[in-house]
Enzyme design. Structure first.
Site, PDB file in Angstrom:
ATOM      1  N   ARG A  56      51.826  40.656  55.385  1.00  0.00           N
ATOM      2  CA  ARG A  56      50.420  40.263  55.485  1.00  0.00           C
ATOM      3  C   ARG A  56      50.270  38.778  55.133  1.00  0.00           C
ATOM      4  O   ARG A  56      51.121  38.185  54.494  1.00  0.00           O
ATOM      5  CB  ARG A  56      49.568  41.094  54.535  1.00  0.00           C
ATOM      6  CG  ARG A  56      49.427  42.549  54.910  1.00  0.00           C
ATOM      7  CD  ARG A  56      48.369  43.246  54.062  1.00  0.00           C
ATOM      8  NE  ARG A  56      48.409  42.849  52.668  1.00  0.00           N
ATOM      9  CZ  ARG A  56      47.535  42.030  52.082  1.00  0.00           C
ATOM     10  NH1 ARG A  56      46.542  41.496  52.773  1.00  0.00           N
ATOM     11  NH2 ARG A  56      47.651  41.727  50.794  1.00  0.00           N
ATOM     12  N   LYS A 210      45.661  47.288  57.283  1.00  0.00           N
ATOM     13  CA  LYS A 210      45.030  46.922  56.019  1.00  0.00           C
ATOM     14  C   LYS A 210      43.657  46.293  56.218  1.00  0.00           C
ATOM     15  O   LYS A 210      42.796  46.405  55.344  1.00  0.00           O
ATOM     16  CB  LYS A 210      45.944  45.980  55.236  1.00  0.00           C
ATOM     17  CG  LYS A 210      47.180  46.681  54.662  1.00  0.00           C
ATOM     18  CD  LYS A 210      46.817  47.849  53.761  1.00  0.00           C
ATOM     19  CE  LYS A 210      48.043  48.452  53.084  1.00  0.00           C
ATOM     20  NZ  LYS A 210      47.707  49.659  52.273  1.00  0.00           N
ATOM     21  N   HIS A 229      43.401  53.926  47.281  1.00  0.00           N
ATOM     22  CA  HIS A 229      44.729  53.548  47.770  1.00  0.00           C
ATOM     23  C   HIS A 229      45.707  54.516  47.118  1.00  0.00           C
ATOM     24  O   HIS A 229      46.194  54.276  46.019  1.00  0.00           O
ATOM     25  CB  HIS A 229      45.020  52.097  47.367  1.00  0.00           C
ATOM     26  CG  HIS A 229      46.247  51.537  47.997  1.00  0.00           C
ATOM     27  ND1 HIS A 229      46.914  50.456  47.485  1.00  0.00           N
ATOM     28  CD2 HIS A 229      46.946  51.903  49.103  1.00  0.00           C
ATOM     29  CE1 HIS A 229      47.962  50.171  48.237  1.00  0.00           C
ATOM     30  NE2 HIS A 229      47.997  51.042  49.218  1.00  0.00           N
ATOM     31  N   SER A 247      53.735  49.449  44.421  1.00  0.00           N
ATOM     32  CA  SER A 247      55.093  49.505  44.942  1.00  0.00           C
ATOM     33  C   SER A 247      56.107  49.635  43.816  1.00  0.00           C
ATOM     34  O   SER A 247      56.014  48.952  42.795  1.00  0.00           O
ATOM     35  CB  SER A 247      55.382  48.239  45.752  1.00  0.00           C
ATOM     36  OG  SER A 247      56.689  48.236  46.246  1.00  0.00           O
ATOM     37  N   LYS A 251      55.468  56.499  44.110  1.00  0.00           N
ATOM     38  CA  LYS A 251      54.382  57.226  44.767  1.00  0.00           C
ATOM     39  C   LYS A 251      54.879  58.025  45.967  1.00  0.00           C
ATOM     40  O   LYS A 251      54.562  59.207  46.126  1.00  0.00           O
ATOM     41  CB  LYS A 251      53.289  56.245  45.187  1.00  0.00           C
ATOM     42  CG  LYS A 251      52.079  56.908  45.844  1.00  0.00           C
ATOM     43  CD  LYS A 251      51.000  55.890  46.182  1.00  0.00           C
ATOM     44  CE  LYS A 251      51.473  54.931  47.252  1.00  0.00           C
ATOM     45  NZ  LYS A 251      50.374  54.079  47.775  1.00  0.00           N
ATOM     46  N   THR A 252      55.667  57.378  46.824  1.00  0.00           N
ATOM     47  CA  THR A 252      56.162  58.057  48.024  1.00  0.00           C
ATOM     48  C   THR A 252      57.111  59.192  47.659  1.00  0.00           C
ATOM     49  O   THR A 252      57.015  60.309  48.177  1.00  0.00           O
ATOM     50  CB  THR A 252      56.881  57.056  48.951  1.00  0.00           C
ATOM     51  OG1 THR A 252      55.955  56.039  49.334  1.00  0.00           O
ATOM     52  CG2 THR A 252      57.417  57.744  50.184  1.00  0.00           C
ATOM     53  N   ASP A 266      48.872  57.033  51.938  1.00  0.00           N
ATOM     54  CA  ASP A 266      48.440  55.686  51.550  1.00  0.00           C
ATOM     55  C   ASP A 266      46.941  55.494  51.328  1.00  0.00           C
ATOM     56  O   ASP A 266      46.555  54.783  50.418  1.00  0.00           O
ATOM     57  CB  ASP A 266      48.912  54.691  52.607  1.00  0.00           C
ATOM     58  CG  ASP A 266      48.971  53.267  52.091  1.00  0.00           C
ATOM     59  OD1 ASP A 266      49.361  53.067  50.929  1.00  0.00           O
ATOM     60  OD2 ASP A 266      48.632  52.352  52.851  1.00  0.00           O
ATOM     61  N   ARG A 337      59.497  47.753  58.115  1.00  0.00           N
ATOM     62  CA  ARG A 337      58.544  48.868  58.105  1.00  0.00           C
ATOM     63  C   ARG A 337      58.779  49.814  59.273  1.00  0.00           C
ATOM     64  O   ARG A 337      59.285  49.437  60.327  1.00  0.00           O
ATOM     65  CB  ARG A 337      57.113  48.324  58.205  1.00  0.00           C
ATOM     66  CG  ARG A 337      56.659  47.509  57.001  1.00  0.00           C
ATOM     67  CD  ARG A 337      56.201  48.404  55.891  1.00  0.00           C
ATOM     68  NE  ARG A 337      55.758  47.655  54.714  1.00  0.00           N
ATOM     69  CZ  ARG A 337      55.007  48.175  53.746  1.00  0.00           C
ATOM     70  NH1 ARG A 337      54.608  49.433  53.831  1.00  0.00           N
ATOM     71  NH2 ARG A 337      54.670  47.453  52.705  1.00  0.00           N
TER      72      ARG A 337
END
Length: 548
Positions: A56, A210, A229, A247, A251-252, A266, A337
């Protein structure tokens, strides 16, 4: 004067070659035939971007500052960068001029949000087939009952011209200066009042995702929906859980539970009817991806299928001439990604909606080794830790970083949360109380000392803590307060040795522990004062801040 949205629609309607709502196969084939992507050995698409588009562009992501929304946005947040309406108008007119010169355009009509009561219709207009395919992967198809949505008549129009650039001289003094002293040649702009977005010069696919997440985060609070989020999953009894974390916090990994169906990984909303995924797919980090560690993500990307029917997009990962990927190679970027529809995963809830969450988990990876691995948060504490969004940057991950660095990202997603902070925090507190939701803080970081001296908390123990929190096994246990962080840590947890639950007991040097804990508590206090000192937050929230 004709409204900008009408100008845009006229520009598209009068264009000689528009691929409108093409199906997946047509967009996949166009992406390949136009040289926007290559076909990998498995059939997934591979694409690479120029260095300025491997992530980004937060410094070029701007919000149109209009009188009608002036007081609703926290302009003190470093991520809420304002531009004047006249500057946005210039960029919009440049986009129209660029559109008129394109040989072919693609448009897609999708929605953001699985809950039809607040699904936001979104029309994306772009000159890149791959961008259009990305919106099919990530945005949801329009439901038959879209008429129920509060946004039925409020289509958000997004123009994406990823490979064009702005005229630097034209925007001198209106957009930012780069480190070289030149004016930037890209813009990622949102006009919340006009429901318009313009992207010129940023080819990173995540920019599109995003931008729309930020739009939802602005619009939804006015409709009584708390945007989050987070990842979300659901147990066999229909009991949803939300996992919030930056990050590196797990979480994943922790949301991918074989006993719980995934709603999404997400972005979600918590409204009157429960929680709902915003998206249709996933946008997973691929660096160092291994089949043994992340079999679900691996299979979503690496399953073999005819390329016209595959449609997973691998962005900025090394691919050899034989079509095989090397996910460990980070020479272009560590931010490779993969975009794919969520139904490429095996254990999902296709509707992507669920009831009100009984449990919310805040995840942090404290590299100082002083935050308890498990704590129960009362509503005011949850609001505080929600505001802080704490985790650590590890020593050794960047040149010159020799000590763990504290990272604070409000609401675990600071760049995408434009409203004043009290709005999101108070909504969380109200919904917790209304639905009797338990919130736990789980530290997946270090124990026995800081990073470099201690060790990472055993994942087996972390999984046991998550299971205990989600199953209600922590409701009847005794808690004691941690003096440095005002946290209530349980004395026991099934599947976890008691000594692990008190971080001080895992250190050989208790004085060193206290010094490190007090240092981190001061960092909390200092950041809170800087970010929220003049925001007139509830006194009960302020008192829960470590160091106060």
């Amino acid at each position: 004067m004709i409204a900008m949205k009408d100008e845009l629609r006229n520009a598209v309607a009068t264009h000689s070659n528009v691929g409108e709502n093409l199906d997946r196969s047509a967009l996949i084939e166009s992406s390949v035939s136009r040289g926007e992507a290559l076909v990998s050995k498995t059939g997934a698409l591979a694409t690479w971007k120029s260095p300025e588009s491997t992530g980004r562009s937060p410094e070029d992501t701007v919000i149109v500052r209009r009188e009608g929304i002036e007081d609703t946005i926290d302009w003190d947040s470093p991520n809420n960068i304002p531009i004047e309406p006249e500057t946005f108008r210039m960029a919009f007119e440049d986009a129209l001029e660029l559109i008129s010169r394109k040989k072919k355009l693609f448009s897609t009509d999708r929605v953001i949000g699985a809950d039809p009561s607040y699904a936001l219709p979104t029309r994306t207009i772009t000159d890149r087939a791959l961008t259009a395919l990305f919106t099919l992967n990530m945005f949801r198809p329009e439901p038959d009952n879209i008429g129920q949505s509060v946004f039925t008549d409020d289509v958000f129009d997004l123009v994406v011209l990823p490979c064009d650039k702005l005229d630097r001289g034209k925007y001198r003094g209106k957009l930012r200066k780069t480190e070289s002293g030149e004016t930037t040649n890209m813009i990622v702009a949102m006009d919340f009042e006009k429901l318009l977005g313009v992207v010129i010069g940023s080819a990173y696919l995540g920019t599109v995702k995003k931008l729309m997440f930020t739009v939802m985060n602005y619009l939804l609070p006015d409709e009584g929906v708390l945007p989050l989020h987070c990842s979300a999953n659901e147990g066999e009894e229909g009991d949803p859980a939300l996992l919030l974390g930056l990050s590196g916090t797990g979480k994943t990994t922790l949301s991918a539970d074989p006993d719980r169906a995934l709603l999404g990984d997400d972005e979600h909303g918590w409204g009157d009817d429960g929680v709902a995924n915003f998206e249709n797919g996933c946008y997973a980090k691929l660096i160092d991806l291994e089949e043994e560690e992340e079999p679900e993500i691996w299979n979503a990307i690496m399953h073999e299928e005819e390329y016209q029917n595959h449609g997973a997009i691998v962005e900025n990962a090394l691919m050899y001439p034989n079509g095989k990927f090397d996910f460990s190679d980070d020479r272009l970027t560590p931010n490779s990604r993969g975009s794919y529809p969520i139904d490429y995963l095996s254990n999902i809830k296709p509707a992507s909606v669920s009831d009100h969450p009984e449990t919310i988990l805040f995840l942090t990876a404290d590299a100082n080794g002083v935050i308890p691995p498990l704590s129960k948060l009362e509503p005011s504490q949850a609001m505080l830790w929600f505001l802080m969004g704490y985790t650590s940057k590890l020593a050794g991950t960047e040149t010159g970083v020799t000590e763990p660095e504290s990272i604070f990202s409000r609401f675990f997603g600071q760049p995408f949360m434009p409203r004043n902070p009290d709005v999101y925090a108070e909504m969380l507190g109200e919904k917790m109380k209304e639905h009797d939701t338990d919130v736990y803080l789980i530290n997946t970081g270090w124990t026995g000392g800081p990073c470099g001296e201690g060790k990472r908390i055993d994942l087996r123990y972390t999984r046991s803590m998550v299971e205990a929190a989600l199953s209600g096994k922590l409701k009847g246990v005794k808690y004691e307060e941690d003096d440095n962080f005002h946290l209530k840590k349980p004395e026991t947890c099934p599947g976890v040795p008691d000594g692990v639950l008190d971080p001080k007991m895992t250190w050989d040097d208790s004085e060193a522990y206290e010094n490190r804990a007090r240092k981190l508590a001061r960092e909390f206090s200092d950041h809170f004062d800087e970010a929220y000192g003049d925001k007139d937050l509830d006194k009960k929230i302020v008192e829960e801040c470590p160091g106060k």
